[in-house]
Motif scaffolding. Sequence first.
Motif, PDB file in Angstrom:
ATOM      1  N   THR A 112       6.653   3.555  -5.004  1.00  0.00           N
ATOM      2  CA  THR A 112       7.186   2.323  -4.581  1.00  0.00           C
ATOM      3  C   THR A 112       6.085   1.335  -4.370  1.00  0.00           C
ATOM      4  O   THR A 112       5.117   1.741  -4.001  1.00  0.00           O
ATOM      5  N   ILE A 113       6.360  -0.243  -4.329  1.00  0.00           N
ATOM      6  CA  ILE A 113       5.361  -1.098  -3.989  1.00  0.00           C
ATOM      7  C   ILE A 113       6.168  -2.127  -3.362  1.00  0.00           C
ATOM      8  O   ILE A 113       7.247  -2.264  -3.353  1.00  0.00           O
ATOM      9  N   SER A 114       5.496  -2.574  -2.430  1.00  0.00           N
ATOM     10  CA  SER A 114       6.021  -3.718  -1.376  1.00  0.00           C
ATOM     11  C   SER A 114       4.755  -4.637  -1.097  1.00  0.00           C
ATOM     12  O   SER A 114       3.718  -4.328  -1.016  1.00  0.00           O
ATOM     13  N   SER A 115       5.281  -5.895  -1.141  1.00  0.00           N
ATOM     14  CA  SER A 115       4.343  -6.903  -0.670  1.00  0.00           C
ATOM     15  C   SER A 115       3.818  -6.841   0.802  1.00  0.00           C
ATOM     16  O   SER A 115       4.388  -6.480   1.628  1.00  0.00           O
ATOM     17  N   GLY A 116       2.519  -6.860   0.775  1.00  0.00           N
ATOM     18  CA  GLY A 116       1.656  -7.006   2.204  1.00  0.00           C
ATOM     19  C   GLY A 116       1.117  -8.525   2.431  1.00  0.00           C
ATOM     20  O   GLY A 116       0.218  -8.474   3.409  1.00  0.00           O
ATOM     21  N   GLY A 117       1.516  -9.445   1.557  1.00  0.00           N
ATOM     22  CA  GLY A 117       1.002 -10.529   1.608  1.00  0.00           C
ATOM     23  C   GLY A 117       0.321 -11.192   0.541  1.00  0.00           C
ATOM     24  O   GLY A 117       0.327 -10.309  -0.721  1.00  0.00           O
ATOM     25  N   VAL A 118      -0.134 -12.309   0.176  1.00  0.00           N
ATOM     26  CA  VAL A 118      -0.510 -12.930  -1.098  1.00  0.00           C
ATOM     27  C   VAL A 118      -1.873 -11.927  -1.370  1.00  0.00           C
ATOM     28  O   VAL A 118      -2.650 -11.743  -0.733  1.00  0.00           O
ATOM     29  N   GLY A 119      -1.848 -11.286  -2.698  1.00  0.00           N
ATOM     30  CA  GLY A 119      -2.779 -10.601  -3.180  1.00  0.00           C
ATOM     31  C   GLY A 119      -2.810  -9.060  -2.779  1.00  0.00           C
ATOM     32  O   GLY A 119      -3.676  -8.395  -3.027  1.00  0.00           O
ATOM     33  N   LEU A 120      -1.980  -8.594  -1.699  1.00  0.00           N
ATOM     34  CA  LEU A 120      -1.923  -7.389  -1.237  1.00  0.00           C
ATOM     35  C   LEU A 120      -0.632  -6.649  -1.533  1.00  0.00           C
ATOM     36  O   LEU A 120       0.424  -7.096  -1.448  1.00  0.00           O
ATOM     37  N   SER A 121      -0.744  -5.402  -1.967  1.00  0.00           N
ATOM     38  CA  SER A 121       0.585  -4.453  -2.221  1.00  0.00           C
ATOM     39  C   SER A 121       0.158  -3.192  -1.678  1.00  0.00           C
ATOM     40  O   SER A 121      -0.568  -2.534  -1.890  1.00  0.00           O
ATOM     41  N   LEU A 122       1.477  -2.836  -0.955  1.00  0.00           N
ATOM     42  CA  LEU A 122       1.373  -1.506  -0.319  1.00  0.00           C
ATOM     43  C   LEU A 122       2.315  -0.616  -1.171  1.00  0.00           C
ATOM     44  O   LEU A 122       3.399  -0.956  -1.813  1.00  0.00           O
ATOM     45  N   VAL A 123       1.268   0.513  -1.466  1.00  0.00           N
ATOM     46  CA  VAL A 123       1.961   1.391  -2.481  1.00  0.00           C
ATOM     47  C   VAL A 123       2.215   2.753  -1.962  1.00  0.00           C
ATOM     48  O   VAL A 123       1.381   3.445  -1.141  1.00  0.00           O
ATOM     49  N   GLN A 124       3.354   3.512  -2.027  1.00  0.00           N
ATOM     50  CA  GLN A 124       3.759   4.595  -1.688  1.00  0.00           C
ATOM     51  C   GLN A 124       4.083   5.766  -2.484  1.00  0.00           C
ATOM     52  O   GLN A 124       4.982   5.336  -3.710  1.00  0.00           O
ATOM     53  N   PHE A 125       3.109   7.042  -2.546  1.00  0.00           N
ATOM     54  CA  PHE A 125       3.526   8.116  -3.459  1.00  0.00           C
ATOM     55  C   PHE A 125       4.212   9.249  -2.845  1.00  0.00           C
ATOM     56  O   PHE A 125       3.482   9.884  -1.855  1.00  0.00           O
ATOM     57  N   PRO A 126       5.447   9.165  -2.950  1.00  0.00           N
ATOM     58  CA  PRO A 126       6.190  10.318  -2.037  1.00  0.00           C
ATOM     59  C   PRO A 126       5.782  11.646  -2.337  1.00  0.00           C
ATOM     60  O   PRO A 126       5.622  11.851  -3.657  1.00  0.00           O
ATOM     61  N   MET A 127       5.516  12.497  -1.372  1.00  0.00           N
ATOM     62  CA  MET A 127       5.494  13.924  -1.633  1.00  0.00           C
ATOM     63  C   MET A 127       4.187  14.377  -2.422  1.00  0.00           C
ATOM     64  O   MET A 127       4.070  15.476  -2.807  1.00  0.00           O
ATOM     65  N   LEU A 128       3.183  13.564  -2.401  1.00  0.00           N
ATOM     66  CA  LEU A 128       1.716  13.935  -3.027  1.00  0.00           C
ATOM     67  C   LEU A 128       0.719  14.042  -2.084  1.00  0.00           C
ATOM     68  O   LEU A 128      -0.564  14.252  -2.551  1.00  0.00           O
ATOM     69  N   ALA A 129       0.806  14.153  -0.670  1.00  0.00           N
ATOM     70  CA  ALA A 129      -0.155  14.428   0.197  1.00  0.00           C
ATOM     71  C   ALA A 129      -0.641  15.838   0.125  1.00  0.00           C
ATOM     72  O   ALA A 129      -0.042  16.586   0.660  1.00  0.00           O
ATOM     73  N   ALA A 130      -1.646  15.797  -0.609  1.00  0.00           N
ATOM     74  CA  ALA A 130      -2.234  17.227  -0.629  1.00  0.00           C
ATOM     75  C   ALA A 130      -3.940  17.185  -0.900  1.00  0.00           C
ATOM     76  O   ALA A 130      -4.457  17.391  -1.944  1.00  0.00           O
ATOM     77  N   PRO A 131      -4.604  16.842   0.422  1.00  0.00           N
ATOM     78  CA  PRO A 131      -6.036  16.600   0.169  1.00  0.00           C
ATOM     79  C   PRO A 131      -6.817  17.825  -0.289  1.00  0.00           C
ATOM     80  O   PRO A 131      -6.376  19.033   0.073  1.00  0.00           O
ATOM     81  N   PRO A 132      -7.844  17.534  -0.567  1.00  0.00           N
ATOM     82  CA  PRO A 132      -8.535  16.416  -1.156  1.00  0.00           C
ATOM     83  C   PRO A 132      -7.915  15.481  -2.398  1.00  0.00           C
ATOM     84  O   PRO A 132      -7.617  16.241  -3.074  1.00  0.00           O
ATOM     85  N   ASP A 133      -7.925  14.328  -2.133  1.00  0.00           N
ATOM     86  CA  ASP A 133      -7.259  13.517  -3.151  1.00  0.00           C
ATOM     87  C   ASP A 133      -8.031  12.310  -3.362  1.00  0.00           C
ATOM     88  O   ASP A 133      -8.853  11.807  -2.703  1.00  0.00           O
ATOM     89  N   ASN A 134      -7.827  11.658  -4.520  1.00  0.00           N
ATOM     90  CA  ASN A 134      -8.454  10.362  -4.929  1.00  0.00           C
ATOM     91  C   ASN A 134      -7.478   9.428  -5.498  1.00  0.00           C
ATOM     92  O   ASN A 134      -6.361   9.480  -5.992  1.00  0.00           O
ATOM     93  N   VAL A 135      -8.073   8.008  -5.047  1.00  0.00           N
ATOM     94  CA  VAL A 135      -7.062   7.072  -5.498  1.00  0.00           C
ATOM     95  C   VAL A 135      -8.038   5.799  -6.425  1.00  0.00           C
ATOM     96  O   VAL A 135      -8.970   5.441  -5.852  1.00  0.00           O
ATOM     97  N   GLU A 136      -7.578   5.587  -7.465  1.00  0.00           N
ATOM     98  CA  GLU A 136      -8.292   4.569  -8.202  1.00  0.00           C
ATOM     99  C   GLU A 136      -7.312   3.412  -8.743  1.00  0.00           C
ATOM    100  O   GLU A 136      -6.236   3.483  -8.992  1.00  0.00           O
ATOM    101  N   VAL A 137      -7.879   2.263  -8.756  1.00  0.00           N
ATOM    102  CA  VAL A 137      -7.136   0.921  -9.232  1.00  0.00           C
ATOM    103  C   VAL A 137      -7.966   0.192 -10.313  1.00  0.00           C
ATOM    104  O   VAL A 137      -9.321   0.079 -10.301  1.00  0.00           O
ATOM    105  N   THR A 138      -7.337  -0.200 -11.229  1.00  0.00           N
ATOM    106  CA  THR A 138      -8.023  -1.215 -12.184  1.00  0.00           C
ATOM    107  C   THR A 138      -6.901  -2.322 -12.399  1.00  0.00           C
ATOM    108  O   THR A 138      -5.757  -2.263 -12.523  1.00  0.00           O
ATOM    109  N   ALA A 139      -7.464  -3.777 -12.460  1.00  0.00           N
ATOM    110  CA  ALA A 139      -6.716  -4.821 -12.705  1.00  0.00           C
ATOM    111  C   ALA A 139      -6.070  -4.892 -14.271  1.00  0.00           C
ATOM    112  O   ALA A 139      -6.808  -4.137 -15.098  1.00  0.00           O
ATOM    113  N   ALA A 140      -5.090  -5.413 -14.272  1.00  0.00           N
ATOM    114  CA  ALA A 140      -4.310  -5.529 -15.776  1.00  0.00           C
ATOM    115  C   ALA A 140      -3.925  -7.026 -15.936  1.00  0.00           C
ATOM    116  O   ALA A 140      -3.331  -7.932 -15.025  1.00  0.00           O
ATOM    117  N   GLY A 141      -4.182  -7.369 -17.039  1.00  0.00           N
ATOM    118  CA  GLY A 141      -3.700  -8.954 -17.238  1.00  0.00           C
ATOM    119  C   GLY A 141      -4.752  -9.714 -18.122  1.00  0.00           C
ATOM    120  O   GLY A 141      -6.016  -9.042 -18.529  1.00  0.00           O
TER     121      GLY A 141
END
Length: 362
Positions: free
Chosen positions: A287-316
Amino acid sequence: MISEELTRLAARRWWAGGAALAVLAAGLAVASPGGPAQAAVPDRYGFVLWNGSAPVASGTSPAATTVTVLSVGRYAVIFPGQAAAGGVVHVTAVNPAPHWCQVDSFGPSGSDEKALISCYRVGGALDASAFSAVFSSSSGGPASSIGRFGYVDSQPSGALVSQYNSAGAGNTVSHTAVGQWLVKFPGLATPGPVDGSLQSTAVNPQTPARCKVAAWSSSLSGQTVKVSCFNAGGAPLDTQFTLTYQYQRSLYGAVAPPKYFGYLWNTPPLGPPSTDFNSQVGPGANTISSGGVGLSLVQFPMLAAPPDNVEVTAAGSGSEFCGLSGVWFHSGADVIVRNVNCFTNAGAAVNTGFLISANSRN
């Protein structure tokens, strides 16, 4: 919104645990182009979360990975024992202010893999920043009947430095205009019109550069991706770049393990369920929800299993860029990213498209 989503997902917990592999296999409407596994994927990989002063254990693998500050905004990452020919590196700035990070170069250093990374603030000046980075290298024939996976490391001309395709086909890159390329992953067949996720990173040791996914389409023929890259002024730039495609596979190509990975496309708003995958809960669960202009809170349920990595790439189609405003964290069994932050070339917060990928070692 999070509490509502947790309630909604409670009825779907049967996906978790031992059913994870069934989730990975579900929805593969297209028969695998390969047969049984012929080679382990990846050959080598590693990831690191640098908080500005030290690697963070919960976001780093191998555990002995090091980061050395070479000068302001420049870093050397050593993934011990992970030397491999070819491969790709992706990096994401972790900073509440508008910053991006790019790869200067990467390759074997003895038995280790070494990646040089630079981070910039708006305007193109080198600046210190936390970051998250991942390296992987794969080879061999068709590697698994589950999911699809491929990458390219391309020169500005479109000539391939290295590439991998889990269907055993040959990827291609065509330089179509200044700062634009058309990348094709033949054989990575999915139902379409858009399935899976992507990450792209500029590779340039001399010029501030950033790359993004301008457009992409999926079909029974494979994946077709338009990549755009820009300089610090927001003008199209010819540069080396890396691009990775994942479909029901981790960002570094492995599957089961890791049993804990997921991805999401914010178009905005959310892309189709086929671009929102969770290996534990199923398609459409993140899921995703707004944290304000330009900010997005993202939740990945049931995936907490460290060590882990998160990467982001702009699209458009524009020169906007995205990163992470802070380090992701774990809340119970969930991975919480607060927030993805996106900016215009001038550094103003903006709501724009992005692709996010969360991947565990486990």
